[in-house]
Scaffold this motif. Structure first.
Motif, PDB file in Angstrom:
ATOM      1  N   TYR A  65      71.793   4.363  59.667  1.00 44.60           N
ATOM      2  CA  TYR A  65      70.959   3.502  58.833  1.00 44.60           C
ATOM      3  C   TYR A  65      70.343   4.319  57.716  1.00 44.60           C
ATOM      4  O   TYR A  65      69.802   5.411  57.938  1.00 44.60           O
ATOM      5  CB  TYR A  65      69.836   2.849  59.648  1.00 44.60           C
ATOM      6  CG  TYR A  65      68.980   1.904  58.830  1.00 44.60           C
ATOM      7  CD1 TYR A  65      69.517   0.726  58.308  1.00 44.60           C
ATOM      8  CD2 TYR A  65      67.650   2.205  58.559  1.00 44.60           C
ATOM      9  CE1 TYR A  65      68.744  -0.132  57.555  1.00 44.60           C
ATOM     10  CE2 TYR A  65      66.865   1.345  57.797  1.00 44.60           C
ATOM     11  CZ  TYR A  65      67.414   0.182  57.300  1.00 44.60           C
ATOM     12  OH  TYR A  65      66.649  -0.675  56.542  1.00 44.60           O
ATOM     13  N   ARG A 111      74.039  -0.019  63.026  1.00 45.15           N
ATOM     14  CA  ARG A 111      72.574   0.138  63.131  1.00 45.15           C
ATOM     15  C   ARG A 111      72.112   0.252  64.575  1.00 45.15           C
ATOM     16  O   ARG A 111      71.256   1.103  64.897  1.00 45.15           O
ATOM     17  CB  ARG A 111      71.877  -1.068  62.471  1.00 45.15           C
ATOM     18  CG  ARG A 111      70.344  -0.990  62.513  1.00 45.15           C
ATOM     19  CD  ARG A 111      69.863   0.129  61.625  1.00 45.15           C
ATOM     20  NE  ARG A 111      68.418   0.258  61.634  1.00 45.15           N
ATOM     21  CZ  ARG A 111      67.757   1.092  62.426  1.00 45.15           C
ATOM     22  NH1 ARG A 111      68.424   1.855  63.284  1.00 45.15           N
ATOM     23  NH2 ARG A 111      66.442   1.181  62.359  1.00 45.15           N
ATOM     24  N   GLN A 152      76.390  -1.682  55.878  1.00 42.25           N
ATOM     25  CA  GLN A 152      74.949  -1.907  55.779  1.00 42.25           C
ATOM     26  C   GLN A 152      74.625  -2.882  54.654  1.00 42.25           C
ATOM     27  O   GLN A 152      73.754  -3.750  54.804  1.00 42.25           O
ATOM     28  CB  GLN A 152      74.212  -0.585  55.551  1.00 42.25           C
ATOM     29  CG  GLN A 152      72.699  -0.774  55.463  1.00 42.25           C
ATOM     30  CD  GLN A 152      71.934   0.526  55.499  1.00 42.25           C
ATOM     31  OE1 GLN A 152      72.341   1.479  56.157  1.00 42.25           O
ATOM     32  NE2 GLN A 152      70.808   0.582  54.792  1.00 42.25           N
ATOM     33  N   LEU A 184      65.618  -4.623  61.213  1.00 39.89           N
ATOM     34  CA  LEU A 184      65.932  -4.159  62.560  1.00 39.89           C
ATOM     35  C   LEU A 184      65.689  -5.264  63.584  1.00 39.89           C
ATOM     36  O   LEU A 184      66.532  -5.510  64.462  1.00 39.89           O
ATOM     37  CB  LEU A 184      65.087  -2.928  62.900  1.00 39.89           C
ATOM     38  CG  LEU A 184      65.246  -2.373  64.318  1.00 39.89           C
ATOM     39  CD1 LEU A 184      66.691  -1.964  64.580  1.00 39.89           C
ATOM     40  CD2 LEU A 184      64.291  -1.204  64.536  1.00 39.89           C
ATOM     41  N   ASP A 219      62.445  -2.618  56.344  1.00 40.44           N
ATOM     42  CA  ASP A 219      63.188  -1.855  57.355  1.00 40.44           C
ATOM     43  C   ASP A 219      62.959  -2.439  58.742  1.00 40.44           C
ATOM     44  O   ASP A 219      63.913  -2.654  59.511  1.00 40.44           O
ATOM     45  CB  ASP A 219      62.743  -0.388  57.353  1.00 40.44           C
ATOM     46  CG  ASP A 219      63.233   0.384  56.138  1.00 40.44           C
ATOM     47  OD1 ASP A 219      64.305   0.042  55.607  1.00 40.44           O
ATOM     48  OD2 ASP A 219      62.538   1.332  55.728  1.00 40.44           O
TER      49      ASP A 219
END
Length: 492
Positions: free
Chosen positions: A396, A390, A422, A475, A471
Motif C-alpha cells: 500500500y 492491501r 491500487q 482500509l 487511508d
C-alpha cells in the motif's frame, strides 16, 4: 450557516444517501405485499415476477437499466383473467409512483451538486416508467414513430436508414440484399467475397459511423459495426457517470428543469481504427510506441485516434471473441476524457496520474447482467487484486504519496502491476463508498487534472478529508467486503 441549521456538503450527501435507501426499502416492502396478494389470488407467475422486479441496491457497483425503445411497453392481453389485469394495474401504479419519487430525489441530488447520483436515480426512475417524458428528455430521447429515439437517430431514420447490428446504418431498402450477402458497388451489386477482396487490395476497408464514433477497419463491415455498438454503449455510461466533466453546473441543472429547454450538446464523433491483425497494428504504430508488442490497444492524443486490433480466432468463432473489449473500453475512455474537455499538455505529469488510469480501469468493467448494464464491483479482477495487495500482500502506498506520483513515476516503478491495482481499488472506493459520497469529488479531481489546475492536495480538498483519514476509510472499506477467494499474484 451552522446557526441556521445548514448542513455541510458531505452531511447533505449522507442524508441524501439515507433517503435513497429508505425509498428503495419502502418500495421493496410494497412489492412484497403485492406479491403476497398475488399468491393469495393464485397468481403464481405474477407473484414471481413482482418479487423479481426490484434489483437489490448494490453498494459496490452501478446498475444501469437497459431501456426499451418501444413506447407503451407490454400490457395484459384483452382476454387475460380479471385477477391478472388487477395485478397489472396495482403493479404499474406502484412503479409510476416510484418513478416520481426517484425523480424528486434526483432533482434534490442536483441541487446538492450530486450530478452522478442524480443521473443514477433518474435512470432507475426510467426503469420503473420508461415512458416518463421528462426523464427521457434528460437523456436526449424524443418520441418518433412509436419509439424513443435520440435526435441523431431520428435524423437517420427520416433519411430512410436503419441500424443493423451486423451492418451499421444502411438504407432500409437495401437490408434484404445485405442479408443475402450482396454489397453495393456502384453501379451494381457484388458478393461479400468480391467486396472484401477489393477493399483489402485497395486498403480502403470499411467505415461505420455511429452517433459518437467513426470506426474504420480492414477486417469486415460486421467488425466495424460491432466495435461501433460497443463504443456507443461505453459512451452512454461514461457520459452519465462523468457528466460534470464535460457540462457546466448550469447545463446539468437545465436537464432537470422542466420549465426550460433541455441543454442538448452537439455529439462529437471520435475516430477509431481497428486493424485486422496484431501484426498490422504493430507495424502501423511502432514508430509511435517502440514497445508496441506489449500493448493491446492505444489512444494517440495528437492524432485524436484510438487504435485496436482483432485477435486471431478459429473459423466460425464469434466475432466478439476476437475483440479485446476490456482494452477497447479502457483506451476509449482515455479518448473521451481527452477529446471532450480542455486538456492541458501537462495532465498527469505533475502528479495525480492515478485518477487518469483509475477512471479508465473502472470503465473497463462494463458488462451486461440481465436487464442491466453494470460498472464496478468487488468481484472484478482488478478489484480482487487491489484487495489482495492491501489486505494480504501488505502492499500500500499512502494517499499522500500515491497522489503525488506522476506518469513517469508509474512507468518507471518496478511494482507497476500493484500500483495499477491500487488505483483501481481507490477509484472503486471513491465512486461507491457510503452511497457514493465521494463520487463528485472524483469527477472534479479528473477535471482539475486534465485541465492542469490540480495541486498535490486536490483530492483531500475535494473530499473534505485528510489524506490520513482517506487511508483509514479505504482500509475499512476493503475490510468490510466478503472474504477474498484463494489466489496468488506476481510479486510485482
Amino acid at each position: 450557516m451552522i446557526a441556521s441549521g445548514a448542513l455541510s456538503p458531505l452531511a447533505k450527501g449522507d442524508e441524501l444517501a439515507a433517503a435513497v435507501r429508505r425509498k428503495f426499502d419502502s418500495y421493496r416492502d410494497k412489492l412484497k405485499q403485492l406479491a403476497d396478494w398475488c399468491e393469495s389470488e393464485g397468481l403464481a407467475d405474477q407473484a414471481s415476477r413482482t418479487r423479481a422486479w426490484l434489483q437489490p441496491v448494490a453498494e459496490d457497483r452501478l446498475l444501469i437499466p437497459i431501456l426499451p425503445a418501444q413506447i407503451g411497453g407490454e400490457s395484459p392481453p384483452d382476454d387475460a383473467a380479471p385477477g391478472v389485469k388487477e395485478w397489472y394495474q396495482k403493479w404499474m401504479t406502484l412503479r409510476r409512483q416510484q418513478a416520481e419519487d426517484l425523480f424528486s430525489l434526483a432533482r434534490g441530488a442536483i441541487r446538492q451538486g450530486r450530478a452522478g447520483l442524480a443521473l443514477d436515480l433518474a435512470l432507475r426512475a426510467l426503469h420503473e416508467n420508461p415512458d416518463h417524458e421528462a426523464l427521457r428528455r434528460i437523456f436526449g430521447y424524443q418520441p418518433y414513430a412509436g419509439e424513443w429515439r435520440t435526435r441523431y437517430e431520428v435524423g437517420r431514420l427520416r433519411a430512410g436508414q436503419i441500424w443493423d447490428d451486423r451492418f451499421g446504418w444502411i438504407p432500409k431498402s437495401q437490408l434484404a440484399r445485405f442479408e443475402r450477402g450482396e454489397r453495393p458497388a456502384d453501379p451494381r451489386w457484388i458478393s461479400v467475397e468480391e467486396d472484401t477482396r477489393r477493399r483489402r487490395e485497395r486498403n480502403i476497408g470499411w467505415t461505420v459511423d455511429t452517433e459518437h464514433f467513426q470506426v474504420w477497419t480492414d477486417h469486415s463491415l460486421e467488425g466495424a459495426a460491432l466495435v461501433g455498438k460497443k463504443l456507443e454503449t461505453l459512451h452512454e455510461l461514461w457520459s452519465r457517470l462523468f457528466v460534470r466533466y464535460y457540462l457546466t453546473e448550469a447545463q446539468v441543472l437545465s436537464l432537470f428543469d422542466a420549465r426550460s429547454r433541455s441543454f442538448a450538446p452537439q455529439p462529437v464523433q471520435h475516430k477509431v481504427v481497428v486493424f485486422r491483425t496484431r501484426s498490422e497494428y504493430n507495424e502501423a504504430l511502432r514508430s509511435r510506441a517502440p514497445q508496441i508488442e506489449i500493448t493491446g490497444g492505444m489512444y494517440v492524443g495528437d492524432s485524436r485516434t484510438a487504435y485496436f486490433f482483432f485477435h486471431e480466432s478459429p473459423d466460425g468463432a464469434d466475432l466478439e471473441q476476437a475483440l479485446d473489449v476490456t482494452t477497447v473500453y479502457h483506451e476509449a475512455t482515455h479518448q473521451l476524457f481527452y477529446e471532450l474537455g480542455r486538456v492541458a499538455p501537462t495532465a498527469g505529469q505533475r502528479g495525480n496520474f492515478w485518477v487518469i488510469e483509475g477512471a479508465a480501469m473502472y470503465m473497463e468493467t462494463l458488462r451486461r447482467e440481465g436487464d442491466f448494464l453494470v460498472l464496478g464491483g468487488i468481484d472484478t479482477p482488478r478489484m480482487i487484486a487491489a484487495r489482495f495487495r492491501r489486505l494480504q500482500d501488505g502492499f500500500y502506498i499512502p494517499f499522500r504519496e500515491f497522489t503525488a506520483m506522476t506518469m513517469q513515476d508509474w512507468q518507471s516503478d518496478p511494482r507497476i502491476g500493484a500500483v495499477y491495482s491500487q488505483a483501481a481499488g481507490i477509484t472503486n472506493f471513491l465512486i461507491h463508498h457510503d452511497g457514493g459520497k465521494y463520487r463528485e469529488a472524483l469527477v472534479q479531481c479528473l477535471l482539475a487534472v486534465y485541465r492542469g489546475t490540480d495541486t498535490p492536495d486536490v483530492l483531500a480538498r475535494l473530499t473534505g478529508r485528510s489524506f490520513a483519514g482517506l487511508d483509514e476509510e479505504y482500509l475499512q472499506y476493503l475490510k468490510a467486503m466478503p472474504p477474498l477467494p484463494p489466489m496468488r499474484l506476481e510479486s510485482r
